[in-house]
Design an enzyme around this catalytic site. Structure first.
Site, PDB file in Angstrom:
ATOM      1  N   ILE A  66      -1.467 -10.702 -44.509  1.00 30.65           N
ATOM      2  CA  ILE A  66      -0.577  -9.798 -43.777  1.00 30.65           C
ATOM      3  C   ILE A  66       0.207  -8.975 -44.792  1.00 30.65           C
ATOM      4  O   ILE A  66       0.893  -9.522 -45.662  1.00 30.65           O
ATOM      5  CB  ILE A  66       0.385 -10.600 -42.861  1.00 30.65           C
ATOM      6  N   LYS A  67       0.081  -7.665 -44.686  1.00 28.41           N
ATOM      7  CA  LYS A  67       0.773  -6.779 -45.626  1.00 28.41           C
ATOM      8  C   LYS A  67       2.171  -6.456 -45.121  1.00 28.41           C
ATOM      9  O   LYS A  67       2.356  -6.046 -43.982  1.00 28.41           O
ATOM     10  CB  LYS A  67       0.005  -5.464 -45.799  1.00 28.41           C
TER      11      LYS A  67
END
Length: 304
Positions: free
Chosen positions: A108-109
């Site tokens: 997850i960025k």
């Protein structure tokens, strides 16, 4: 991806926006629109759900073609909302789960703001969700990410060079003197010297010289255009970064609480400007994507 067979792949709001406008991917857009409508709720909720679904559909397509992980970005408009980022990240992981994809294949960025880094810390420690901290320009951001125990950071190279070229007298740099290369080198050395497990993945390259100057870095994320250029070169590269050399460097360990983080980050004019600029650009592209989905979802109903 089919051509260069990378281990992992990254996406961001700007790349998704561009792909969503290509004829080849209209089926994915239609699926996302149908999903948003099916869940119902207000117009805004339907668009948000369609948007999240589209990010996951693109991620799922990419995962069919790579053995490793795909990075999916949380809405940049949540960059200063720790709880909002945690919630959105968990939502994306749930959507992947519905598609039969486990969280071990997802990164997850999150924007590397103080709030983003703290959201990453919670997601990793409490939910076992792996995070990729992006829009990372300052040494302070890198230190805070290491202390938060996130899986991976994406320190930017090319955007740092852009800033120095735009704001200084010097208009070209040798790869070893490139300010972006120097930034990632320092971060890599710091992480390896003090035994941090966080993966350093150099990102945002402007030329192959920058890439070659970071040979030996944990990971590098490289655009297809630069992969094509590299594939035409037949030279033996010797690593410029190594754990052994990192352990011999003279960096001192830092501990940053929120006040110290904000001060150290603020001392770096380039990093302050590039972080805020990056958030604004990703946010603007998220708005454009929502507008596009809104037209698809509601314009026919409204008789337009």
């Amino acid at each position: 991806i089919d051509e260069y067979k990378p281990l992992d792949a990254t996406t961001n709001p700007s790349l998704i926006l561009a792909a969503a406008q290509m004829p080849a991917y209209q089926e994915l857009v239609d699926d996302a629109v149908a999903y948003g409508k099916k869940l119902g709720g207000s117009e805004e909720e339907q668009i948000k759900n369609a948007c999240d679904k589209l990010f996951v559909l693109f991620g799922a397509e990419i995962l069919k073609r790579i053995p490793g992980r795909v990075s999916t970005e949380v809405d940049a408009r949540l960059s200063f909302d720790k709880e909002g980022m945690i919630q959105r990240a968990r939502r994306l992981i749930d959507l992947y789960k519905e598609a039969g994809i486990g969280k071990d294949r997802i990164l997850i960025k999150l924007s590397s703001t103080w709030e983003g880094i703290q959201a990453g810390k919670v997601l990793e420690a409490e939910y076992g969700i792996h995070c990729n901290m992006t829009l990372l320009f300052s040494f302070a951001q890198a230190v805070a990410c290491a202390e938060a125990g996130v899986t991976l950071i994406s320190p930017f190279v090319g955007r740092i060079l852009d800033w120095y070229v735009a704001n200084g007298d010097k208009k070209s740099y040798e790869p070893s003197e490139d300010p972006g290369v120097k930034s990632v080198t320092k971060i890599y050395n710091y992480y390896k010297k003090f035994g941090y497990k966080t993966i350093v993945m150099g990102a945002s390259f402007r030329n192959t010289g920058e890439i070659k100057a970071l040979t030996g870095c944990d990971y590098l994320t490289i655009s297809p255009k630069l992969l094509a250029e590299l594939s035409k070169e037949y030279v033996k590269l010797t690593p410029t970064l190594s754990v052994k050399e990192a352990q011999a460097c003279d960096l001192e360990k830092l501990h940053l609480d929120e006040k110290a983080f904000r001060w150290h980050h603020n001392e770096d004019q380039m990093a302050v400007e590039k972080l805020s600029d990056g958030i604004r650009k990703f946010a603007a592209d998220a708005v454009k994507l929502e507008r596009m989905l809104k037209e698809r979802m509601f314009s026919a109903e409204n008789g337009k």
